[in-house]
Write an enzyme that holds these catalytic residues in place. Structure first.
Site, PDB file in Angstrom:
ATOM      1  CG  ASP A 104     -16.381   3.918  30.437  1.00  0.00           C
ATOM      2  OD1 ASP A 104     -17.289   3.807  31.285  1.00  0.00           O
ATOM      3  OD2 ASP A 104     -16.469   4.788  29.514  1.00  0.00           O
ATOM      4  CG  ASP A 108     -20.357   3.020  28.328  1.00  0.00           C
ATOM      5  OD1 ASP A 108     -20.523   2.913  29.603  1.00  0.00           O
ATOM      6  OD2 ASP A 108     -19.615   3.994  27.530  1.00  0.00           O
TER       7      ASP A 108
END
Length: 232
Positions: A104, A108
């Site tokens: 993640d 990002d």
């Protein structure tokens, strides 16, 4: 007098001034949880959702590069929605993992960069104007790096300000001003860059205060490394 005013502002910012607090409200978190529960029944995994957020981010970059700035904002916000859902989905399916957190964070960084890269391409025909989105990209990475490095060094920072959600929303708002004038977008993106650099400097200031408070614990250690990353 001015020093007292500045100190009060900095103390207030240390407590956290962020648009992300909206996402943590009970009503918004409940709505995300309900959507995540629906997604869980489809069999989609949190990691898949994380990777899917790259698609609208890439579309945002392409639209930005061609000057369709409002559409770029729409797809940037859609990418952010995917990013907000992967956490609740992981919790609802009991699949929270350290690798998922790593994936993640990595994705990002890519989704943060893509719209700004698109804007750099768009303004590349305007000479030095292309430096503005490139500068904002550098500033955003600086904020993220300071916070990540502090986490790695076990330096606990307060919430502070200009977090990722703030930057994403402000860049989206700047893109939405594009149909009125690309100059408005350029100004808004540049402002995000300036605020991000100030936020990174503030994070370094707070980190130094935290480290100095712990300094007596490590001052007498022998053979302390001379480099910032533990290298001589």
């Amino acid at each position: 007098m001015s020093e007292s005013w500045v100190s009060r502002v900095l103390a207030s910012l240390e407590k956290g001034a962020s648009l992300q607090d909206v996402a943590r409200s009970a009503a918004f978190a409940g709505a995300l949880g309900r959507v995540a529960a629906i997604l869980a029944r489809t069999g989609v995994t949190p990691n898949t959702l994380t990777l899917l957020s790259l698609t609208p981010a890439l579309a945002s970059a392409v639209f930005a590069a061609y000057g369709a700035l409002a559409w770029s904002a729409v797809f940037l916000l859609l990418s952010g929605l995917f990013d907000m859902l992967d956490g609740p989905l992981a919790r609802s399916t009991g699949t929270v993992s350290r690798y998922g957190a790593l994936l993640d964070s990595t994705v990002d960084r890519v989704t943060d960069a893509l719209p700004l890269l698109g804007l750099t391409v768009f303004f590349s025909t305007s000479g030095w104007m292309a430096v503005v989105p490139a500068f904002t990209l550098l500033a955003a990475y600086t904020v993220s790096y300071v916070r990540a490095r502090c986490e790695g060094l076990k330096v606990q920072l307060p919430p502070l300000w200009m977090r990722r959600g703030d930057r994403m929303v402000l860049i989206a708002l700047a893109l939405l001003l594009g149909p009125f004038s690309p100059g408005f977008t350029l100004f808004g993106v540049g402002l995000v860059g300036v605020l991000s650099i100030l936020a990174a400097a503030d994070a370094l200031r707070v980190a130094r205060n935290v480290i100095d408070a712990r300094q007596p614990e490590v001052r007498g250690l022998p053979d302390a490394p001379t480099g910032r990353d533990g290298l001589a």
